[in-house]
Design a protein around this motif. Structure first.
Motif, PDB file in Angstrom:
ATOM      1  N   ILE A 224       0.835  -1.202   0.000  1.00  0.00           N
ATOM      2  CA  ILE A 224       0.000   0.000   0.000  1.00  0.00           C
ATOM      3  C   ILE A 224       0.872   1.256   0.000  1.00  0.00           C
ATOM      4  CG2 ILE A 224      -1.828   1.221   1.228  1.00  0.00           C
ATOM      5  CD1 ILE A 224      -2.421  -1.524   2.636  1.00  0.00           C
ATOM      6  N   LEU A 225       0.790   2.032  -1.072  1.00  0.00           N
ATOM      7  CA  LEU A 225       1.513   3.305  -1.126  1.00  0.00           C
ATOM      8  C   LEU A 225       0.879   4.288  -0.149  1.00  0.00           C
ATOM      9  CD1 LEU A 225       3.775   4.936  -2.575  1.00  0.00           C
ATOM     10  CD2 LEU A 225       1.972   5.842  -4.049  1.00  0.00           C
ATOM     11  N   SER A 226       1.685   4.848   0.751  1.00  0.00           N
ATOM     12  CA  SER A 226       1.181   5.734   1.802  1.00  0.00           C
ATOM     13  C   SER A 226       1.933   7.054   1.752  1.00  0.00           C
ATOM     14  CB  SER A 226       1.356   5.069   3.172  1.00  0.00           C
ATOM     15  OG  SER A 226       0.739   3.794   3.212  1.00  0.00           O
ATOM     16  N   VAL A 227       1.285   8.082   1.224  1.00  0.00           N
ATOM     17  CA  VAL A 227       1.922   9.394   1.068  1.00  0.00           C
ATOM     18  C   VAL A 227       2.301   9.961   2.437  1.00  0.00           C
ATOM     19  CG1 VAL A 227       1.597  11.763   0.269  1.00  0.00           C
ATOM     20  CG2 VAL A 227       0.695   9.844  -1.077  1.00  0.00           C
ATOM     21  N   CYS A 228       3.527  10.477   2.537  1.00  0.00           N
ATOM     22  CA  CYS A 228       4.051  11.042   3.790  1.00  0.00           C
ATOM     23  C   CYS A 228       4.424  12.507   3.550  1.00  0.00           C
ATOM     24  CB  CYS A 228       5.262  10.258   4.271  1.00  0.00           C
ATOM     25  SG  CYS A 228       6.073  10.967   5.731  1.00  0.00           S
ATOM     26  N   PRO A 229       3.547  13.463   3.876  1.00  0.00           N
ATOM     27  CA  PRO A 229       3.873  14.872   3.644  1.00  0.00           C
ATOM     28  C   PRO A 229       5.165  15.313   4.331  1.00  0.00           C
ATOM     29  CG  PRO A 229       1.533  14.635   4.102  1.00  0.00           C
ATOM     30  CD  PRO A 229       2.169  13.296   4.376  1.00  0.00           C
ATOM     31  N   THR A 230       5.441  14.776   5.506  1.00  0.00           N
ATOM     32  CA  THR A 230       6.652  15.164   6.232  1.00  0.00           C
ATOM     33  C   THR A 230       7.906  14.749   5.484  1.00  0.00           C
ATOM     34  OG1 THR A 230       5.479  14.963   8.348  1.00  0.00           O
ATOM     35  CG2 THR A 230       7.887  14.968   8.415  1.00  0.00           C
ATOM     36  N   GLY A 231       7.978  13.494   5.088  1.00  0.00           N
ATOM     37  CA  GLY A 231       9.176  12.994   4.424  1.00  0.00           C
ATOM     38  C   GLY A 231       9.245  13.314   2.944  1.00  0.00           C
ATOM     39  N   TRP A 232       8.086  13.493   2.320  1.00  0.00           N
ATOM     40  CA  TRP A 232       8.063  13.789   0.891  1.00  0.00           C
ATOM     41  C   TRP A 232       8.166  15.282   0.625  1.00  0.00           C
ATOM     42  CZ3 TRP A 232       4.158  10.191  -2.086  1.00  0.00           C
ATOM     43  CH2 TRP A 232       4.433   8.852  -1.754  1.00  0.00           C
ATOM     44  N   ARG A 233       8.103  16.076   1.695  1.00  0.00           N
ATOM     45  CA  ARG A 233       8.218  17.532   1.588  1.00  0.00           C
ATOM     46  C   ARG A 233       7.126  18.107   0.680  1.00  0.00           C
ATOM     47  NH1 ARG A 233      10.892  16.752   5.685  1.00  0.00           N
ATOM     48  NH2 ARG A 233      13.009  17.469   5.995  1.00  0.00           N
ATOM     49  N   CYS A 234       5.881  17.782   1.054  1.00  0.00           N
ATOM     50  CA  CYS A 234       4.740  18.267   0.287  1.00  0.00           C
ATOM     51  C   CYS A 234       3.651  18.766   1.231  1.00  0.00           C
ATOM     52  CB  CYS A 234       4.183  17.167  -0.618  1.00  0.00           C
ATOM     53  SG  CYS A 234       3.527  15.730   0.274  1.00  0.00           S
ATOM     54  N   PRO A 235       2.772  19.648   0.782  1.00  0.00           N
ATOM     55  CA  PRO A 235       1.680  20.120   1.628  1.00  0.00           C
ATOM     56  C   PRO A 235       0.767  18.962   2.030  1.00  0.00           C
ATOM     57  CG  PRO A 235       1.935  21.523  -0.298  1.00  0.00           C
ATOM     58  CD  PRO A 235       2.790  20.322  -0.531  1.00  0.00           C
ATOM     59  N   PRO A 236       0.272  18.951   3.258  1.00  0.00           N
ATOM     60  CA  PRO A 236      -0.568  17.834   3.723  1.00  0.00           C
ATOM     61  C   PRO A 236      -1.890  17.695   2.982  1.00  0.00           C
ATOM     62  CG  PRO A 236      -0.494  19.592   5.368  1.00  0.00           C
ATOM     63  CD  PRO A 236       0.542  19.908   4.344  1.00  0.00           C
ATOM     64  N   ASN A 237      -2.354  18.763   2.354  1.00  0.00           N
ATOM     65  CA  ASN A 237      -3.626  18.663   1.631  1.00  0.00           C
ATOM     66  C   ASN A 237      -3.482  18.012   0.255  1.00  0.00           C
ATOM     67  OD1 ASN A 237      -2.225  20.860   0.547  1.00  0.00           O
ATOM     68  ND2 ASN A 237      -4.097  21.978   0.023  1.00  0.00           N
ATOM     69  N   LEU A 238      -2.249  17.595  -0.100  1.00  0.00           N
ATOM     70  CA  LEU A 238      -2.020  16.955  -1.396  1.00  0.00           C
ATOM     71  C   LEU A 238      -1.914  15.435  -1.312  1.00  0.00           C
ATOM     72  CD1 LEU A 238       0.542  19.300  -3.224  1.00  0.00           C
ATOM     73  CD2 LEU A 238      -1.958  19.286  -3.357  1.00  0.00           C
ATOM     74  N   SER A 239      -2.142  14.865  -0.142  1.00  0.00           N
ATOM     75  CA  SER A 239      -1.927  13.426   0.021  1.00  0.00           C
ATOM     76  C   SER A 239      -2.746  12.596  -0.961  1.00  0.00           C
ATOM     77  CB  SER A 239      -2.248  12.996   1.461  1.00  0.00           C
ATOM     78  OG  SER A 239      -1.313  13.521   2.352  1.00  0.00           O
ATOM     79  N   ILE A 240      -4.019  12.887  -1.081  1.00  0.00           N
ATOM     80  CA  ILE A 240      -4.874  12.111  -1.981  1.00  0.00           C
ATOM     81  C   ILE A 240      -4.475  12.350  -3.431  1.00  0.00           C
ATOM     82  CG2 ILE A 240      -7.228  11.700  -2.763  1.00  0.00           C
ATOM     83  CD1 ILE A 240      -6.593  10.742   0.085  1.00  0.00           C
TER      84      ILE A 240
END
Length: 310
Positions: free
Chosen positions: A221-237
């Motif tokens: 299961i791919l699980s987006v990580c805003p902290t480690g991926w350095r992306c805004p949290p509202n972009l996870s989906i």
């Protein structure tokens, strides 16, 4: 309406019961917490979950509180496969000896990419090879996020991490992402699938298939990580969907060796659309992005050939 749109809008029966309670300490926008919630809805109550050390364990079980409303065991980083197979074997032995009645209890292992493709691969491989009846869910956020964003063998090529830093002679991660689902397929187990919480019904359907099939089952299961991926949290989906739409993380299942694409696209979106929204790829030059694009297209074509899709 194409198949991707159907995934979003076709009505499904989904329980409103939350077996993974809110109030945990996951980061804002955590794709992993969302994935766990969906998985637990699909599993139901009659389950024993064995969870490796990692993000899920840390943010869900701050003693004396817990988010778990099902039987749950925390074990070490490296031995989920051993513990879940041991519990399954012990249960069967006690039923055989008449110590307990036979019930519909299911056995499930949870771990991140580090606890699966690196530290835990030996125990998992042994459990698969022995044919234990369990489901294993790998929640892949593509690094050791819990301990400081260190690279794992699941970290994608070119990504920045704290142990694969960017410099004059380094583009970050220097190796290609380990294909853990294919390693699971190589064990000749009855069910292997990839999933992402950006496609929740597909994820829950695959978990149900995995838990109901007899023998070992593996869902990655791919699980987006805003902290480690350095992306805004509202972009996870959105990022989860882009990972699928670019072919970087295709959704498919392998049932008794037969490949089936969950979603196919007449034309993949450029990987640049996925990468430009993440700070971990900000440093990549055009030639590196083109190299990644070529690799993604090559691997996606191989997958389509395995699935018999032209």
């Amino acid at each position: 309406m194409d198949k991707e749109d159907e995934e979003l809008f076709v009505p499904r029966l989904v329980t409103t019961e939350e077996n993974f309670a809110s109030g945990h300490r996951a980061c804002v926008g955590c794709g992993e917490a969302l994935a766990v919630r969906h998985v637990c809805k699909a599993l139901g109550k009659d389950v024993i979950i064995v969870n490796a050390t990692g993000c899920i364990e840390i943010f869900s079980s701050l003693l004396p509180q817990t988010s778990w409303r099902v039987a749950w065991i925390h074990t070490l980083f490296e031995n989920v496969g051993a513990v879940v197979s041991g519990i399954e074997a012990a249960y069967k032995a006690r039923v055989r000896k008449g110590k307990i009645p036979a019930t519909a209890v299911k056995f499930v292992g949870f771990a991140g990419d580090g606890g699966t493709s690196d530290i835990g691969i030996q125990a998992l491989s042994g459990a698969m090879e022995r044919g234990h009846n369990f489901l294993y869910c790998c929640f892949d956020n593509e690094a050791y996020m819990n301990t400081g964003i260190q690279r794992s063998s699941s970290t994608p090529y070119g990504a920045w991490t704290t142990t694969a830093p960017v410099g004059k002679k380094s583009i970050g991660q220097m190796t290609w992402k380990k294909n853990m689902p294919e390693i699971a397929v190589a064990h000749n187990i009855p069910y292997v699938a990839t999933a992402c919480p950006s496609y929740p019904f597909d994820l829950m359907d695959k978990v149900k298939k995995g838990i109901e099939i007899e023998g070992p089952a593996y869902v990655h299961i791919l699980s987006v990580c805003p902290t480690g991926w350095r992306c805004p949290p509202n972009l996870s989906i959105e990022l989860g969907r882009l990972a699928v739409e670019t072919g970087i993380f295709p959704l498919y299942e392998v049932i008794n060796g037969e490949y089936r694409l969950s979603f196919d696209f007449p034309e993949l979106k450029p990987v640049r659309e996925y990468m430009k929204k993440q700070g971990r790829f900000r440093h990549l030059t055009e030639d590196v992005i083109e190299r990644i694009q070529a690799r993604v297209e090559e691997e996606y074509l191989k997958l389509k050939e395995k699935a018999g899709v032209k």
